[in-house]
Design an enzyme around this catalytic site. Sequence first.
Site, PDB file in Angstrom:
ATOM      1  N   ARG A 148      54.544  51.315  26.893  1.00 46.53           N
ATOM      2  CA  ARG A 148      54.591  52.400  25.907  1.00 46.53           C
ATOM      3  C   ARG A 148      53.661  53.504  26.383  1.00 46.53           C
ATOM      4  O   ARG A 148      52.554  53.220  26.841  1.00 46.53           O
ATOM      5  CB  ARG A 148      54.165  51.884  24.536  1.00 46.53           C
ATOM      6  CG  ARG A 148      55.192  50.987  23.906  1.00 46.53           C
ATOM      7  CD  ARG A 148      54.764  50.548  22.500  1.00 46.53           C
ATOM      8  NE  ARG A 148      55.783  49.711  21.912  1.00 46.53           N
ATOM      9  CZ  ARG A 148      55.876  48.400  22.093  1.00 46.53           C
ATOM     10  NH1 ARG A 148      54.986  47.777  22.852  1.00 46.53           N
ATOM     11  NH2 ARG A 148      56.834  47.706  21.532  1.00 46.53           N
TER      12      ARG A 148
ATOM     13  N   GLU B  44      61.417  39.532  27.247  1.00 46.22           N
ATOM     14  CA  GLU B  44      62.746  39.848  26.732  1.00 46.22           C
ATOM     15  C   GLU B  44      63.781  39.127  27.596  1.00 46.22           C
ATOM     16  O   GLU B  44      63.725  39.196  28.821  1.00 46.22           O
ATOM     17  CB  GLU B  44      62.990  41.355  26.784  1.00 46.22           C
ATOM     18  CG  GLU B  44      64.357  41.772  26.295  1.00 46.22           C
ATOM     19  CD  GLU B  44      64.581  43.274  26.380  1.00 46.22           C
ATOM     20  OE1 GLU B  44      65.441  43.771  25.654  1.00 46.22           O
ATOM     21  OE2 GLU B  44      63.902  43.953  27.189  1.00 46.22           O
TER      22      GLU B  44
ATOM     23  N   GLU C 199      60.060  50.502  32.724  1.00 44.30           N
ATOM     24  CA  GLU C 199      60.626  51.203  31.579  1.00 44.30           C
ATOM     25  C   GLU C 199      59.476  51.851  30.819  1.00 44.30           C
ATOM     26  O   GLU C 199      58.574  51.159  30.346  1.00 44.30           O
ATOM     27  CB  GLU C 199      61.356  50.229  30.660  1.00 44.30           C
ATOM     28  CG  GLU C 199      61.809  50.853  29.349  1.00 44.30           C
ATOM     29  CD  GLU C 199      62.293  49.811  28.345  1.00 44.30           C
ATOM     30  OE1 GLU C 199      62.114  50.063  27.140  1.00 44.30           O
ATOM     31  OE2 GLU C 199      62.808  48.759  28.752  1.00 44.30           O
TER      32      GLU C 199
ATOM     33  N   ASN D 144      57.597  56.688  21.968  1.00 46.60           N
ATOM     34  CA  ASN D 144      57.914  56.781  20.547  1.00 46.60           C
ATOM     35  C   ASN D 144      57.546  58.181  20.076  1.00 46.60           C
ATOM     36  O   ASN D 144      56.419  58.620  20.266  1.00 46.60           O
ATOM     37  CB  ASN D 144      57.165  55.711  19.766  1.00 46.60           C
ATOM     38  CG  ASN D 144      57.639  54.324  20.128  1.00 46.60           C
ATOM     39  OD1 ASN D 144      58.825  54.048  20.072  1.00 46.60           O
ATOM     40  ND2 ASN D 144      56.730  53.465  20.526  1.00 46.60           N
TER      41      ASN D 144
END
Length: 139
Positions: free
Chosen positions: A9, A116, A55, A59
Amino acid sequence: MQYLHTMLRVTDPEATIKFFNLLGLEEVRRYDNEKGRFTLIFLAAPGQADIAEVELTYNWDVEPYDGGRNFGHLAYRVDDIYALCQKLMDAGITINRPPRDGHMAFVRTPDNISIELLQAGDRLPVQEPWASMENIGSW
């Protein structure tokens, strides 16, 4: 099983992209989700797209990333998500986000790192008991 990506993030995507560009990674694709209010940016070394990627998740709404929330998860493509989740459950592993959709599940390592699991190819048909299972904890 195939390693896919590591998710981070970020609060400043362009600065982070510039940093990874200096390391030799390049942007290979980007996905903006208006409804979810986030952007996903995938980076890879030349020739490594769809093999080993980073990745970046941005947000749009400000949120603090305390407790290691800036590190998201490791992702793996698996041949049979139901069989693997059953094997993990049989070994005492909690399925934090069950594969209700026949496509995606999340588990955590003993050190609480989120993993994941993504079904290879098309989603599997929705099956019980997975379809009725609730999330457990955070993932």
